[in-house]
Design a protein around this motif. Structure first.
Motif, PDB file in Angstrom:
ATOM      1  N   PHE A  88       0.886  -1.161   0.000  1.00 59.59           N
ATOM      2  CA  PHE A  88       0.000   0.000   0.000  1.00 59.59           C
ATOM      3  C   PHE A  88       0.917   1.202   0.000  1.00 59.59           C
ATOM      4  O   PHE A  88       1.751   1.357   0.902  1.00 59.59           O
ATOM      5  CB  PHE A  88      -0.924   0.012   1.218  1.00 59.59           C
ATOM      6  CG  PHE A  88      -2.030  -0.991   1.104  1.00 59.59           C
ATOM      7  CD1 PHE A  88      -2.865  -0.978  -0.014  1.00 59.59           C
ATOM      8  CD2 PHE A  88      -2.242  -1.950   2.069  1.00 59.59           C
ATOM      9  CE1 PHE A  88      -3.877  -1.904  -0.155  1.00 59.59           C
ATOM     10  CE2 PHE A  88      -3.261  -2.889   1.931  1.00 59.59           C
ATOM     11  CZ  PHE A  88      -4.082  -2.857   0.815  1.00 59.59           C
ATOM     12  N   THR A 147       0.486  -0.235  15.155  1.00 61.46           N
ATOM     13  CA  THR A 147       0.160  -0.861  13.869  1.00 61.46           C
ATOM     14  C   THR A 147      -1.198  -1.560  13.939  1.00 61.46           C
ATOM     15  O   THR A 147      -1.714  -1.846  15.018  1.00 61.46           O
ATOM     16  CB  THR A 147       1.201  -1.955  13.533  1.00 61.46           C
ATOM     17  OG1 THR A 147       1.219  -2.890  14.617  1.00 61.46           O
ATOM     18  CG2 THR A 147       2.583  -1.388  13.315  1.00 61.46           C
ATOM     19  N   ALA A 148      -1.720  -1.881  12.766  1.00 62.66           N
ATOM     20  CA  ALA A 148      -2.984  -2.622  12.709  1.00 62.66           C
ATOM     21  C   ALA A 148      -2.804  -4.011  13.306  1.00 62.66           C
ATOM     22  O   ALA A 148      -3.742  -4.575  13.870  1.00 62.66           O
ATOM     23  CB  ALA A 148      -3.460  -2.727  11.263  1.00 62.66           C
ATOM     24  N   SER A 149      -1.611  -4.570  13.171  1.00 57.99           N
ATOM     25  CA  SER A 149      -1.366  -5.897  13.742  1.00 57.99           C
ATOM     26  C   SER A 149      -1.618  -5.866  15.244  1.00 57.99           C
ATOM     27  O   SER A 149      -2.259  -6.765  15.798  1.00 57.99           O
ATOM     28  CB  SER A 149       0.072  -6.341  13.473  1.00 57.99           C
ATOM     29  OG  SER A 149       0.336  -6.333  12.093  1.00 57.99           O
ATOM     30  N   THR A 247      -5.734  -7.074   1.666  1.00 58.45           N
ATOM     31  CA  THR A 247      -4.371  -6.682   1.299  1.00 58.45           C
ATOM     32  C   THR A 247      -4.066  -6.937  -0.174  1.00 58.45           C
ATOM     33  O   THR A 247      -3.452  -6.099  -0.835  1.00 58.45           O
ATOM     34  CB  THR A 247      -3.375  -7.428   2.196  1.00 58.45           C
ATOM     35  OG1 THR A 247      -3.831  -7.319   3.543  1.00 58.45           O
ATOM     36  CG2 THR A 247      -1.990  -6.853   2.089  1.00 58.45           C
ATOM     37  N   ASP A 272     -11.221  -5.240  10.084  1.00 63.52           N
ATOM     38  CA  ASP A 272      -9.891  -4.758   9.734  1.00 63.52           C
ATOM     39  C   ASP A 272     -10.026  -3.815   8.542  1.00 63.52           C
ATOM     40  O   ASP A 272     -10.151  -4.258   7.395  1.00 63.52           O
ATOM     41  CB  ASP A 272      -8.982  -5.953   9.382  1.00 63.52           C
ATOM     42  CG  ASP A 272      -7.584  -5.505   8.973  1.00 63.52           C
ATOM     43  OD1 ASP A 272      -7.366  -4.282   8.870  1.00 63.52           O
ATOM     44  OD2 ASP A 272      -6.720  -6.372   8.746  1.00 63.52           O
ATOM     45  N   ASN A 301      -5.913   2.648   9.772  1.00 68.29           N
ATOM     46  CA  ASN A 301      -4.520   3.095   9.934  1.00 68.29           C
ATOM     47  C   ASN A 301      -4.270   4.448   9.263  1.00 68.29           C
ATOM     48  O   ASN A 301      -4.087   4.490   8.040  1.00 68.29           O
ATOM     49  CB  ASN A 301      -3.576   2.088   9.256  1.00 68.29           C
ATOM     50  CG  ASN A 301      -3.100   1.008  10.188  1.00 68.29           C
ATOM     51  OD1 ASN A 301      -3.630   0.845  11.272  1.00 68.29           O
ATOM     52  ND2 ASN A 301      -2.093   0.266   9.766  1.00 68.29           N
ATOM     53  N   LYS A 304      -1.448   4.464   6.883  1.00 67.46           N
ATOM     54  CA  LYS A 304      -1.523   3.880   5.543  1.00 67.46           C
ATOM     55  C   LYS A 304      -2.037   4.906   4.526  1.00 67.46           C
ATOM     56  O   LYS A 304      -1.403   5.147   3.526  1.00 67.46           O
ATOM     57  CB  LYS A 304      -2.430   2.646   5.549  1.00 67.46           C
ATOM     58  CG  LYS A 304      -1.735   1.408   6.103  1.00 67.46           C
ATOM     59  CD  LYS A 304      -2.360   0.141   5.527  1.00 67.46           C
ATOM     60  CE  LYS A 304      -1.991  -1.109   6.282  1.00 67.46           C
ATOM     61  NZ  LYS A 304      -0.601  -1.227   6.718  1.00 67.46           N
TER      62      LYS A 304
HETATM   63  C1  LIG Z   1      -5.777  -5.312   5.597  1.00 61.95           C
HETATM   64  C2  LIG Z   1      -4.528  -5.162   6.416  1.00 61.95           C
HETATM   65  N1  LIG Z   1      -4.575  -5.374   7.729  1.00 61.95           N
HETATM   66  C3  LIG Z   1      -3.490  -5.264   8.513  1.00 61.95           C
HETATM   67  C4  LIG Z   1      -2.277  -4.930   7.981  1.00 61.95           C
HETATM   68  C5  LIG Z   1      -1.077  -4.821   8.881  1.00 61.95           C
HETATM   69  O1  LIG Z   1      -0.797  -3.482   9.066  1.00 61.95           O
HETATM   70  P1  LIG Z   1       0.335  -3.001  10.079  1.00 61.95           P
HETATM   71  O2  LIG Z   1       1.586  -2.958   9.282  1.00 61.95           O
HETATM   72  O3  LIG Z   1      -0.125  -1.651  10.526  1.00 61.95           O
HETATM   73  O4  LIG Z   1       0.402  -3.987  11.184  1.00 61.95           O
HETATM   74  C6  LIG Z   1      -2.163  -4.696   6.609  1.00 61.95           C
HETATM   75  C7  LIG Z   1      -0.882  -4.337   6.014  1.00 61.95           C
HETATM   76  O5  LIG Z   1      -0.756  -4.034   4.870  1.00 61.95           O
HETATM   77  C8  LIG Z   1      -3.318  -4.830   5.809  1.00 61.95           C
HETATM   78  O6  LIG Z   1      -3.249  -4.670   4.493  1.00 61.95           O
END
Ligand SMILES: Cc1ncc(COP(=O)(O)O)c(C=O)c1O
Length: 483
Positions: A88, A147-149, A247, A272, A301, A304
């Motif tokens: 992204f 982070t999204a994780s 993703t 998500d 995010n 992003k």
């Molecule tokens: C749909 C989605 N969720 C979660 C993530 C993870 O993001 P992060 O790097 O903020 O943990 C991504 C990363 O590209 C993503 O595309």
């Protein structure tokens, strides 16, 4: 030698060098395309130029900055480059950088309200602004993570806590009173969800991946069947993860239909929206979050696609009590008598917290909501143009719908049908265009087909950069095809 708060650096030297650094950043941001977008170094090239041991005596700042340009810069892949179209394509911004600088200068730790009241209260306010921009109901309260994780890990911990099975206290291992937990997502869900299952003791086998339809969206009918089947087989379903902007293709799961199932089956629904969620600030894209108002938690995010320097992820939940029940653990040394305040250390894994809301506040105020909307809208327009060029070119094939600003496609000349040969050609094509230094694209696989991804999301990207990418792709494709 007199010690000062600025450590090894005298305040006047800081002022002088700091101005130089800001000048460097301004020049860099003016034209990042003077560098190859994808770093050309080989593995180990950077490491071998760096001493293996730290310096014993102080080094002048000018030497450091010189080494930054000489050694570090060649090893940088330039995410600020207008030709960055991989993964992204995220973009920081000048206001975000300034916010980040001030946050570093203040160096506050926002673990408790009292450890910096402004850090906590600004986080609450900015998250509420963003909530309004996204059109989410007022009962969603937020917290900023890195982070999204991590946001998803935190949300799924709350989902587990919502079962009220004393998992926080007793864990999961060796429990004879508890069936194995099951969570559901699609085959296109980001790997961070499976990682959260690993961390939470659910295990990868506790994640059931539901098949997608031909638009790469989770099939709600199959989810219902899977839950029934699992219950019959002794599993304990507890959570569904839907994605808004997957993703690989940026597909959007049918959140409303999934939320109906979650309500009926009493499962936590986590969304998500790490990449695609922020697009809901654009009025004509508001519907991408359709049904998310019924979710228990959602992550978006700003690092992003909201021009905020990495890292900045916003997690919202309507179940704050459950979330804090999952995480609040207050030792004596962190106890305070403050009433009616948020102590964000109770909202997640980490104690120490950076002042991330400052940069997001700078970004939202400096662009204005309209400014942010117009950038995202333009990225989607550029992606739609690119998709139409792919569609109009017989030797190319588009492999997924384009709901946001990512186009999935491949070179597919009519005389090549063998999948292995197509994969070879397309991976060669990707390497060829990436080695020009002008553009950087990445790939994925869709139904076993090697797929190139053109992701548009950089503030500096203009129509001519997208046109140039297409020109390079076609020229190299012709050359590769000709052999
Ligand atoms: C749909 C989605 N969720 C979660 C993530 C993870 O993001 P992060 O790097 O903020 O943990 C991504 C990363 O590209 C993503 O595309």
């Amino acid at each position: 030698m007199e010690q000062s708060l600025t450590g090894a650096m005298d305040p006047e030297e800081f002022r002088r060098v700091g101005k130089q650094v800001v000048d460097w950043i301004a020049d860099y941001l003016k034209d990042p395309s003077k560098y190859p977008v994808l770093s050309r170094v080989k593995p180990g090239d950077i490491r071998k130029q760096l001493p293996g041991a730290p310096p014993t005596s102080p080094e002048p700042m000018m030497t450091l900055l010189g080494d930054f340009e000489r050694i570090i810069l060649p090893g940088i892949t330039h995410w600020n480059h207008p030709g960055f179209f991989a993964y992204f394509a995220i973009s920081g911004s000048a206001p975000g950088i300034l916010g980040e600088m001030l946050a570093a200068a203040l160096n506050v730790n926002g673990m408790l309200w009292r450890t910096s009241p402004a850090a906590t209260e600004l986080e609450e306010v900015v998250l509420d602004w963003l909530r309004q921009m996204l059109g989410l109901p007022a009962d969603f309260k937020g917290v900023i993570t890195d982070t999204a994780s991590v946001s998803s890990l935190v949300a799924l911990t709350a989902a587990r806590e919502a079962l009220h099975r004393r998992i926080r206290e007793n864990g999961l291992a060796g429990r004879t009173d508890l069936p194995r937990l099951r969570m559901y997502c699609s085959e296109h869900t980001h790997s961070s969800i499976e990682k959260a299952a690993i961390v939470l003791g659910i295990g990868q086998n506790g994640v059931r991946k539901i098949q997608s339809d031909d638009g790469y969206r989770m099939r709600a009918d199959l989810l219902g069947n899977a839950i029934r089947e699992d219950r019959a087989n002794g599993w304990f379903p507890f959570c569904v993860v839907a994605t808004v902007g997957t993703t690989s293709t940026t597909s959007i799961d049918p959140v409303r239909a999934l939320s109906d199932i979650c309500r009926r089956e009493r499962l936590w629904l986590h969304v998500d929206g790490a990449y695609g969620g922020v697009a809901a600030i654009v009025p004509e894209l508001r519907s991408v979050l359709d049904g998310c108002e019924l979710a228990d938690s959602i992550v978006v995010n700003p690092h992003k696609w909201l021009f905020t320097p990495i890292d900045c992820s916003c997690l919202y939940t309507r179940q704050v009590d459950t979330l804090t029940q999952a995480f609040s653990l207050v030792p004596e040394y962190l106890r305070t008598a403050d009433r009616d305040v948020t102590n964000y250390m109770d909202w997640g894994v980490q104690l120490g917290r950076r002042f991330r809301s400052l940069k997001l506040w700078f970004v939202i105020r400096s662009f204005g909501v309209d400014g942010l909307i117009s950038r995202i809208r333009e990225h989607c327009r550029l992606a739609a143009d690119f998709a139409s060029w792919v569609d109009d070119e017989p030797a190319f094939e588009r492999l997924a719908p384009v709901p946001f600003s990512v186009v999935c496609f491949r070179f597919h000349p009519s005389d090549v049908q063998d999948e292995k040969a197509l994969e070879r050609m397309n991976s060669q094509l990707l390497d060829a265009v990436n080695s020009t230094g002008e553009v950087f694209l990445s790939h994925t696989k869709l139904n076993g087909r090697y797929t190139m991804r053109m992701a548009i999301g950089n503030l500096a990207t203009r129509p001519q950069h997208v046109m140039r990418a297409w020109e390079l792709i076609r020229a190299h494709a012709r050359r590769i095809h000709a052999g």
